[in-house]
Each structure stands twice: as structure tokens, then as C-alpha cells.
Write a protein that holds these residues in place. Sequence first.
Motif, PDB file in Angstrom:
ATOM      1  N   GLU A  34       0.832  -1.201   0.000  1.00 23.04           N
ATOM      2  CA  GLU A  34       0.000   0.000   0.000  1.00 23.04           C
ATOM      3  C   GLU A  34       0.870   1.256   0.000  1.00 23.04           C
ATOM      4  OE1 GLU A  34      -2.886  -0.203   3.176  1.00 23.04           O
ATOM      5  OE2 GLU A  34      -3.657  -2.129   2.459  1.00 23.04           O
ATOM      6  N   THR A  35       1.919   1.267   0.797  1.00 27.93           N
ATOM      7  CA  THR A  35       2.837   2.410   0.839  1.00 27.93           C
ATOM      8  C   THR A  35       3.531   2.594  -0.511  1.00 27.93           C
ATOM      9  OG1 THR A  35       3.194   2.129   3.215  1.00 27.93           O
ATOM     10  CG2 THR A  35       4.875   3.368   2.005  1.00 27.93           C
ATOM     11  N   LEU A  36       3.964   1.501  -1.115  1.00 31.81           N
ATOM     12  CA  LEU A  36       4.603   1.555  -2.434  1.00 31.81           C
ATOM     13  C   LEU A  36       3.633   2.114  -3.470  1.00 31.81           C
ATOM     14  CD1 LEU A  36       6.985   0.877  -4.353  1.00 31.81           C
ATOM     15  CD2 LEU A  36       5.997  -1.429  -4.550  1.00 31.81           C
ATOM     16  N   ALA A  37       2.403   1.638  -3.463  1.00 32.39           N
ATOM     17  CA  ALA A  37       1.406   2.112  -4.424  1.00 32.39           C
ATOM     18  C   ALA A  37       1.214   3.626  -4.286  1.00 32.39           C
ATOM     19  CB  ALA A  37       0.083   1.371  -4.223  1.00 32.39           C
ATOM     20  N   LYS A  38       1.025   4.095  -3.068  1.00 29.59           N
ATOM     21  CA  LYS A  38       0.815   5.527  -2.851  1.00 29.59           C
ATOM     22  C   LYS A  38       2.029   6.341  -3.298  1.00 29.59           C
ATOM     23  CE  LYS A  38      -0.845   4.915   1.430  1.00 29.59           C
ATOM     24  NZ  LYS A  38      -1.395   5.208   2.758  1.00 29.59           N
ATOM     25  N   SER A  39       3.226   5.782  -3.108  1.00 28.98           N
ATOM     26  CA  SER A  39       4.437   6.502  -3.532  1.00 28.98           C
ATOM     27  C   SER A  39       4.487   6.666  -5.046  1.00 28.98           C
ATOM     28  CB  SER A  39       5.692   5.785  -3.033  1.00 28.98           C
ATOM     29  OG  SER A  39       5.997   4.647  -3.834  1.00 28.98           O
ATOM     30  N   ARG A  40       3.739   5.843  -5.762  1.00 30.21           N
ATOM     31  CA  ARG A  40       3.658   5.932  -7.224  1.00 30.21           C
ATOM     32  C   ARG A  40       2.341   6.567  -7.682  1.00 30.21           C
ATOM     33  NH1 ARG A  40       6.338   0.462  -9.754  1.00 30.21           N
ATOM     34  NH2 ARG A  40       8.217   0.470  -8.484  1.00 30.21           N
TER      35      ARG A  40
END
Length: 166
Positions: free
Chosen positions: A114-120
Amino acid sequence: MTFRKALESEVAEIWTILQYAIERRKQDGSKQWQDGYPNPDTIRHDIAKDWAYVLADEKGILAYGAVIFEADPDYATITGKWITERDYVVVHRVAAAPRAKGMGIATQLFQYIETLAKSRNIYSIKVDTNFDNMAMLRILEKLGYKYCGDVIIRDSARIAFEKCLD
């Protein structure tokens, strides 16, 4: 713990984790992953496509998942309705190592994703599982994923979920 892309040199370790998950599904009475999929070639393909991610500590890999930042053609047709029609990340092939049992590692893996997705700047995650994969169903419920309907994956109906991250 470190969340990172998997390495080609880790295929054997990841395969061991997936074999454990395959056996767990079988023991739980699930039909998911009882047909020769996933396999080591699946892992190699995930790595080649930059989809393979691991959660690891100093002793090795704790969890594996394919994190796909492109539309899944199997998700284009759903019996039901997705929450959103925007860009999304797909999560497939989630498995935790035997030594991670009871540590909530799969939950932590999803939180990193989820954190990775938001960072993109991606604010939707879609995932599917077999109707009888109770462990994954509990994780998805706990993390706030919403049931959207059914999709067909490799000629088999799967229940599909989406979580909005904004």
C-alpha cells in the motif's frame, strides 16, 4: 525488515516458501494452487517483469508477492463491479515463510505494498483469491478490502476485492 524487489538468486528460497503455501492450502481443504501453479517459472517470470517483491530480515525471506503496476486483463470482466475505474496495482501469489507463522507477515506485506502504491500515485489495490482460502480472506477483511464480485483466473472463478487508499 526490508521490503524490496526479489533477486534471481532467490528463486529457490521463494519456491520453498510457495511450496509451503501450496501445501497449507491443500491441508486447509482449498483447491487454490493445487494444479501446478505457481511454480519456479512463475517466480522467474515475476522477477523478469519486475513484479517480484519480498519482505526479508537478516535470516532471509519472510514473505513473497507479485506486485503488478499494470492492468490485469483477467480483471476487465467482473461479475459485480469494481469500486473504481482508475489505475490500480494488482497483488498476486502472496505467500509467507513457515518461520513467519503467527507474525502477521502477510498483513505487513500488504501494508508495504500500500505504501509503495501511494508513492507511485496509485490509490487502488485489486486482488483476488479462491473462495476457500480462509487465511487470505481474513487478511483482506482485516485490512479493509471490499468484495467487488467474481473474476475468472485460469478457468476458475475467484472472488475479487479492491481497496481505495485515499
